[in-house]
Design a protein around this motif. Structure first.
Motif, PDB file in Angstrom:
ATOM      1  N   MET A 116       0.819  -1.207   0.000  1.00 54.95           N
ATOM      2  CA  MET A 116       0.000   0.000   0.000  1.00 54.95           C
ATOM      3  C   MET A 116       0.857   1.264   0.000  1.00 54.95           C
ATOM      4  O   MET A 116       0.464   2.294  -0.557  1.00 54.95           O
ATOM      5  N   CYS A 174       1.640   1.865  -3.449  1.00 54.72           N
ATOM      6  CA  CYS A 174       0.449   2.446  -4.076  1.00 54.72           C
ATOM      7  C   CYS A 174       0.402   3.951  -3.810  1.00 54.72           C
ATOM      8  O   CYS A 174       0.205   4.742  -4.734  1.00 54.72           O
ATOM      9  N   THR A 182       0.522   6.889  -6.704  1.00 57.32           N
ATOM     10  CA  THR A 182      -0.562   7.877  -6.771  1.00 57.32           C
ATOM     11  C   THR A 182      -0.019   9.292  -6.655  1.00 57.32           C
ATOM     12  O   THR A 182      -0.376  10.169  -7.441  1.00 57.32           O
ATOM     13  N   ILE A 225       3.796   8.754   5.855  1.00 60.29           N
ATOM     14  CA  ILE A 225       3.316   7.862   4.800  1.00 60.29           C
ATOM     15  C   ILE A 225       3.296   6.416   5.283  1.00 60.29           C
ATOM     16  O   ILE A 225       2.346   5.687   5.049  1.00 60.29           O
ATOM     17  N   PRO A 247      -1.104   3.148   5.768  1.00 57.25           N
ATOM     18  CA  PRO A 247      -1.758   1.857   5.606  1.00 57.25           C
ATOM     19  C   PRO A 247      -2.302   1.317   6.928  1.00 57.25           C
ATOM     20  O   PRO A 247      -3.370   0.716   6.968  1.00 57.25           O
ATOM     21  N   ARG A 248      -1.589   1.583   8.009  1.00 58.86           N
ATOM     22  CA  ARG A 248      -2.026   1.105   9.309  1.00 58.86           C
ATOM     23  C   ARG A 248      -3.281   1.841   9.770  1.00 58.86           C
ATOM     24  O   ARG A 248      -4.204   1.242  10.313  1.00 58.86           O
ATOM     25  N   TYR A 282      -5.461   3.094   7.803  1.00 58.23           N
ATOM     26  CA  TYR A 282      -6.516   2.593   6.923  1.00 58.23           C
ATOM     27  C   TYR A 282      -7.053   1.261   7.434  1.00 58.23           C
ATOM     28  O   TYR A 282      -8.256   1.033   7.482  1.00 58.23           O
ATOM     29  N   ARG A 283      -6.151   0.408   7.843  1.00 55.83           N
ATOM     30  CA  ARG A 283      -6.533  -0.908   8.357  1.00 55.83           C
ATOM     31  C   ARG A 283      -7.325  -0.800   9.652  1.00 55.83           C
ATOM     32  O   ARG A 283      -8.377  -1.425   9.806  1.00 55.83           O
ATOM     33  N   MET A 335     -11.282  -1.836  10.582  1.00 57.36           N
ATOM     34  CA  MET A 335     -11.699  -2.670  11.705  1.00 57.36           C
ATOM     35  C   MET A 335     -12.765  -1.964  12.540  1.00 57.36           C
ATOM     36  O   MET A 335     -13.761  -2.576  12.940  1.00 57.36           O
ATOM     37  N   LYS A 340      -8.361   7.362  -0.436  1.00 59.60           N
ATOM     38  CA  LYS A 340      -8.199   8.226  -1.610  1.00 59.60           C
ATOM     39  C   LYS A 340      -6.767   8.764  -1.692  1.00 59.60           C
ATOM     40  O   LYS A 340      -6.173   8.807  -2.770  1.00 59.60           O
ATOM     41  N   ILE A 341      -6.238   9.172  -0.537  1.00 57.13           N
ATOM     42  CA  ILE A 341      -4.869   9.679  -0.485  1.00 57.13           C
ATOM     43  C   ILE A 341      -3.878   8.611  -0.952  1.00 57.13           C
ATOM     44  O   ILE A 341      -2.956   8.878  -1.707  1.00 57.13           O
ATOM     45  N   ILE A 342      -4.125   7.377  -0.509  1.00 64.97           N
ATOM     46  CA  ILE A 342      -3.267   6.264  -0.922  1.00 64.97           C
ATOM     47  C   ILE A 342      -3.494   5.947  -2.402  1.00 64.97           C
ATOM     48  O   ILE A 342      -2.573   5.583  -3.118  1.00 64.97           O
ATOM     49  N   GLY A 343      -4.709   6.112  -2.833  1.00 67.08           N
ATOM     50  CA  GLY A 343      -5.051   5.788  -4.218  1.00 67.08           C
ATOM     51  C   GLY A 343      -5.494   4.344  -4.363  1.00 67.08           C
ATOM     52  O   GLY A 343      -5.279   3.698  -5.384  1.00 67.08           O
ATOM     53  N   ILE A 344      -6.130   3.852  -3.312  1.00 68.69           N
ATOM     54  CA  ILE A 344      -6.488   2.441  -3.201  1.00 68.69           C
ATOM     55  C   ILE A 344      -7.461   1.997  -4.294  1.00 68.69           C
ATOM     56  O   ILE A 344      -7.537   0.815  -4.622  1.00 68.69           O
ATOM     57  N   PHE A 391      -4.407  -8.317  -3.842  1.00 67.15           N
ATOM     58  CA  PHE A 391      -3.989  -7.108  -4.556  1.00 67.15           C
ATOM     59  C   PHE A 391      -5.111  -6.093  -4.681  1.00 67.15           C
ATOM     60  O   PHE A 391      -4.911  -4.899  -4.496  1.00 67.15           O
ATOM     61  N   LYS A 394      -5.376  -3.723  -1.978  1.00 69.94           N
ATOM     62  CA  LYS A 394      -4.190  -2.925  -1.676  1.00 69.94           C
ATOM     63  C   LYS A 394      -3.875  -1.938  -2.787  1.00 69.94           C
ATOM     64  O   LYS A 394      -2.802  -1.357  -2.834  1.00 69.94           O
ATOM     65  N   GLY A 395      -4.792  -1.814  -3.747  1.00 70.45           N
ATOM     66  CA  GLY A 395      -4.613  -0.791  -4.763  1.00 70.45           C
ATOM     67  C   GLY A 395      -4.073  -1.296  -6.098  1.00 70.45           C
ATOM     68  O   GLY A 395      -3.715  -0.496  -6.961  1.00 70.45           O
TER      69      GLY A 395
END
Lengths: 215, 215
Positions: free
Chosen positions: A201, A204, A208, B12, B16-17, B19-20, B24, B77-81, B105, B108-109
């Motif tokens: 990610m 990713c 982006t 950065i 991801p963390r 987001y995860r 949850m 959106k920031i990640i571009g998932i 995959f 994860k984008g």
DNA sequence: TAGATTGTTAATCGATTAACAATC
DNA sequence: TAGATTGTTAATCGATTAACAATC
């Protein structure tokens, strides 16, 4: 060693890379190297290299630099590369199997001594000359073999119960590929996490946002 | 977004963390969460969480906190998932195969669109509904499909020539499992490294030195 | 000895934490 | 309005870089 045990994570994280580069230099026939030469090869500053090495005591010699073989050996000793800690793999799915087959444990300070999975259909399967064992046999195995560490290639939901069992069997160190946060429940364990999902990610994000930058 | 493109790697790396965890929380039925509640769950400080989010603009509301669904969507959106970048796997050995099969995959984008190996004996092998292709076909494949990224599961010595080929085919982003340092030769590429060997050696260090500390 | 390069101290930089005024 | 909690500025902490005296 200079300071007892307060080496920062940043420094520790660079040790394997130093060890690897020194190995390469040795193969290329280098006898000595200066911090500035090494810094160019590794993309660090000479200052940082000297600071890093000095956390563990002076390995160099003024006016000369560092003896490659000696420095490498010292770092290897600091890492404990010759201890060959006994490690088991728990979870013999795709990823677990690949880890068992791909890694050269010997050269990284470990010896893979057992493979476990709770799926009985895998029991007996040969992976790198080790037969997959039922997780039910973990206690008796640990009593005999006394492994130091475990590789966790299991789903997050199995994390807690599996780790609990392993800790009760005397295993205190973990190479964790799951998202389960071991230290939340077992604060006295030693844990090294590998979060492949987060890494992907992050890639990713960088794709982006480099694209955004170009607009 | 506030600052154009100078978000630090530390921030950065936490996205991801976040987001995860937000995913949850959403599943657990949370509608809102405060930085202090979230900090307890994630083992961070509330201050850091607010600082992190503010790099991208104010997602919260004073006196209320953050809307979980909305915050998660923003970070996604920031990640571009949702961009589903086309990615190919290069190197279908143990590790490559496991990566292809283990990772989700989609979430994860990315979208895995092709698998390549230079070993012709693997050609045609089915991995997750994708047939392994000969690396000789990479050019024509890329002309048609235009992948964005490549997963490198190849030996270090093959690193340079393979990357050179891929870059010439228009691939600019890499998820690199080899020790080959891509940016040394191709400074304009986007690279996320996964150094499993170094990670394992770091665990070794920590075992060695926690044992020392106990003595 | 002179030159080179370390070991180490000081300066800088960046990231994290604390504090609090703004505001919902 | 009063209470809660953000957004943001200031303070602290730690890591990296620079500088240079020590010394091989």
């Amino acid at each position: 060693m200079k300071d007892e045990n307060n080496i920062s994570k940043s420094v520790i994280g660079r040790l394997p890379r130093y060890y690897r580069f020194l190995g390469m230099l040795l193969e290329e026939g280098y006898e000595r190297i200066s911090s500035s030469e090494l810094s160019k090869r590794m993309g660090l500053t000479a200052s940082q290299i000297r600071q890093d090495f000095n956390h563990f005591g002076g390995f160099g010699q003024q006016g000369y630099g560092y003896n490659v073989a000696q420095l490498r050996q010292n770092i290897g000793k600091i890492i404990g590369i010759d201890n060959y800690y006994k490690i088991i793999l728990v979870g013999a799915g795709n990823l677990g199997r690949a880890i068992a087959q791909h890694l050269n444990f010997q050269k990284k300070g470990f010896r893979l001594v057992g493979i476990f999975d709770s799926d009985e259909r895998l029991t007996g399967l040969d992976i790198n000359n080790l037969a997959v064992r039922s997780f039910d046999d973990i206690s008796s195995f640990c009593k005999n073999i006394k492994p130091d560490a475990a590789i966790l290639c299991i789903p997050e939901r199995a994390g807690k119960s599996v780790t609990e069992k392993l800790v009760s069997c005397g295993i205190t160190s973990f190479w964790n590929f799951s998202h389960y946060n071991i230290t939340d429940d077992f604060p006295d364990t030693i844990v090294e996490n590998v979060h492949l999902n987060d890494s992907l990610m992050t890639l990713c994000y960088n794709i982006t946002n480099s694209a955004e930058a170009k607009k």
